[in-house]
Design a protein around this motif. Structure first.
Motif, short mmCIF file in Angstrom:
data_model
loop_
_atom_site.label_atom_id
_atom_site.label_comp_id
_atom_site.label_asym_id
_atom_site.label_seq_id
_atom_site.Cartn_x
_atom_site.Cartn_y
_atom_site.Cartn_z
N TYR A 6 0.84 -1.20 0.00
CA TYR A 6 0.00 0.00 0.00
C TYR A 6 0.87 1.24 0.00
O TYR A 6 1.87 1.31 0.72
N ARG A 8 0.44 5.76 -0.26
CA ARG A 8 -0.46 6.90 -0.30
C ARG A 8 0.16 7.94 -1.22
O ARG A 8 1.24 8.45 -0.95
N ILE A 28 -7.00 3.20 -5.30
CA ILE A 28 -8.15 3.05 -4.39
C ILE A 28 -8.55 4.42 -3.89
O ILE A 28 -7.72 5.24 -3.49
N ALA A 29 -9.85 4.69 -3.94
CA ALA A 29 -10.38 5.97 -3.45
C ALA A 29 -11.40 5.65 -2.36
O ALA A 29 -11.04 5.29 -1.25
N ASP A 50 -3.33 4.69 -2.85
CA ASP A 50 -4.40 5.48 -2.23
C ASP A 50 -4.41 6.87 -2.85
O ASP A 50 -3.43 7.61 -2.74
N THR A 52 -6.83 9.19 -2.22
CA THR A 52 -7.79 10.05 -1.52
C THR A 52 -7.16 11.37 -1.04
O THR A 52 -7.88 12.26 -0.61
N ARG A 53 -5.82 11.45 -1.09
CA ARG A 53 -5.20 12.69 -0.58
C ARG A 53 -4.38 13.39 -1.66
O ARG A 53 -3.34 14.00 -1.36
N ARG A 74 -16.84 13.31 -3.23
CA ARG A 74 -17.68 12.19 -2.79
C ARG A 74 -19.09 12.34 -3.36
O ARG A 74 -19.59 13.47 -3.53
N ASN A 105 -21.24 8.73 1.18
CA ASN A 105 -20.26 9.54 1.91
C ASN A 105 -18.83 9.16 1.53
O ASN A 105 -17.90 9.92 1.77
N LYS A 106 -18.66 7.97 1.01
CA LYS A 106 -17.31 7.47 0.75
C LYS A 106 -17.02 7.37 -0.74
O LYS A 106 -15.91 7.67 -1.19
#
Lengths: 327, 166
Positions: A6, A8, A28-29, A50, A52-53, A74, A105-106
């Motif tokens: 993994y 980020r 992956i989000a 990842d 998401t950031r 989202r 929400n995700k």
């Protein structure tokens, strides 16, 4: 779940570069579909990136008067954005008709586009499935097919695309922006984004391996009534049997322009130009709705358990047009 | 992998396999067993927790993706000595039978009222541009991601309505 490494990522370019350097890596989000598929052993990525950031979490106005929706926005936030509620209600409605509050929400804009089919045979991990194990066959053909497609099928796959959001985006003529590992960007019309199954049902989009969705753009708002109607087995929190995103612009009592996109019936959001043309100039009444439905269903094929989708589509279309003309 | 996050107001540092879901982290590593594993596939809602104030399914979430974030579980919402108003309302209205889905229902219900107060629309909202009304239809739609196989739904809705003051 198979073991994976993994990382980020901190920027879209870095994420795409990392994907290019690691064969089999997946972004992956929200993870609401990918993690589930990994638990089932259907997705077995050796490496997760990842995203998401990496930013991309804003909804911005474009120079053309439309919206650029970052890929990490989202689903819940997109549906709650006042610009979307006011100017693109078909999109807000489609989002709110999908999944549950916790999932919205995700789930992200980019991830929603890339979710996989919920075909039971794809998901069971055992039976033949050309999406899951290319060349193994399709157990849905001749099997339990209540949820399956009536248009766009091939002899290799009859699975539906599950997204509601993508159906609305199709009606809105949205475009998808991407970046690849070399830093090159491109824009793909949503109409060109998904592939039909043909003899390669495992290839669902035109994205190259490692290509990252960065945004979805909407053209300037169009005039007309916007509706999203979804018919499903329970009142909430279920996938569509048939859904329709409609944008109907009237001049007097006649339809000046109609855009229709369908969910639950095809391997991708489904638009039929001939159906939209059949409505133009009409009064949107029962005969016009039937003519449009005829155009959509010209090559449609039921497979027994999903035969009901043909008359259902016809009736839902008539209802939606009736509502649009009453506005 | 090393992970630092806040759970129920307490800073936690863990060493986790990246496969660990947020739910398994809570239950197996932190022994916070209030969040329940029902389906483990995002279909039942028993694992619902709040992350940064937003409700989500902890079973469909990798713990390592929550680095630095604040997680609230039912244990952080209230306990025997200091019940949250939503917990009191569930007790008063008998909003459960077996109780297995209840921690998720309560976490979700608290978030639902916050989402409504923030003016967020739902599938049941007729006017997308107006504040959503506190109706049973709204609450049922917004709670649809939490299944109750004992079918305590009417009492759950009554409990939420009471807390909402509606």
């Amino acid at each position: 779940m198979r073991p994976f490494t993994y990382e980020r990522a901190e920027s879209p370019e870095q994420a795409a570069r990392a994907a290019a350097e690691t064969p089999g890596a997946r972004f992956i989000a929200g993870g609401t579909n990918l993690i589930d598929l990994m638990k089932h052993g259907i997705e077995t990525p050796p490496h997760l990136i990842d995203v998401t950031r990496i930013g991309l979490d804003r909804i911005e106005e474009t120079a053309e008067g439309g919206l650029r929706i970052g890929a990490m926005v989202r689903n819940a936030d997109l549906a709650a954005d006042m610009r979307v509620r006011r100017d693109y209600p078909v999109l807000a409605r489609a989002l709110l008709a999908g999944a549950s509050g916790q999932l919205r929400n995700k789930a992200t804009t980019g991830g929603n586009l890339l979710q996989r089919t919920r075909c039971l045979y794809f998901y069971d991990g055992i039976t033949p499935c050309n999406k899951r194990r290319p060349g193994s066959g399709c157990a849905a053909i001749g099997g339990v097919n209540r949820m399956h497609v009536i248009v766009g099928a091939s002899d290799h796959c009859i699975a539906t695309h599950p997204s509601d959001m993508a159906v609305a985006l199709s009606a809105l003529d949205a475009r998808v922006e991407t970046v690849n590992g070399g830093g090159a960007t491109r824009t793909i019309a949503l109409a060109d984004f998904y592939r039909l199954p043909g003899d390669r049902p495992e290839q669902e989009t035109v994205l190259a391996p490692g290509e990252l969705i960065t945004a979805v753009t909407l053209p300037a708002p169009v005039e007309g009534a916007q509706l999203y109607r979804k018919v499903r087995d329970r009142a909430s929190y279920a996938f569509a049997l048939v859904s329709i995103a409609a944008i109907i612009r009237r001049e007097g009592r006649a339809i000046a322009e109609a855009r229709l996109a369908f969910g639950g019936i095809a391997p991708k959001p489904w638009r039929v130009e001939a159906a939209e043309a059949a409505l133009t100039g009409s009064d949107g009444g029962r005969a016009a709705a039937d003519a449009a439905a005829d155009a959509i269903l010209a090559d449609a094929e039921g497979r027994g358990e999903n035969d009901f989708k043909l008359p259902l589509l016809r009736r839902v279309l008539a209802t939606v047009l009736g509502e649009a003309m009453a506005r | 992998m090393r992970l630092s996050l806040t759970v129920n107001g307490e800073a936690r540092v863990l060493e986790l396999d990246p496969r660990t879901t947020l739910l398994d982290m809570l239950r197996e590593h932190l022994r916070l067993t209030g969040s329940k594993k029902g389906c483990d596939h995002g279909q039942c809602g028993a694992c619902t927790v709040l992350v940064e104030g937003r409700r989500l399914y902890s079973c469909l979430s990798l713990a390592v993706m929550h680095e630095g974030e604040a997680v609230t579980t039912i244990e952080g919402i209230g306990g025997k000595d200091a019940l949250h108003p939503m917990q009191r309302a569930f007790l008063r209205h008998d909003g459960f039978q077996c109780g297995y889905c209840t921690p998720g229902q309560i976490c979700s219900a608290i978030a639902v009222l916050e989402e409504m107060a923030a003016g967020r629309p739902s599938h049941a909202t007729e006017d997308l541009e107006a504040a959503p009304p506190l109706t049973d239809a709204e609450l049922r739609e917004r709670m649809s991601g939490n299944l109750c196989r004992c079918a305590a739904y009417p009492n759950i809705i009554a409990a939420i309505r009471e807390v909402a003051g509606a």
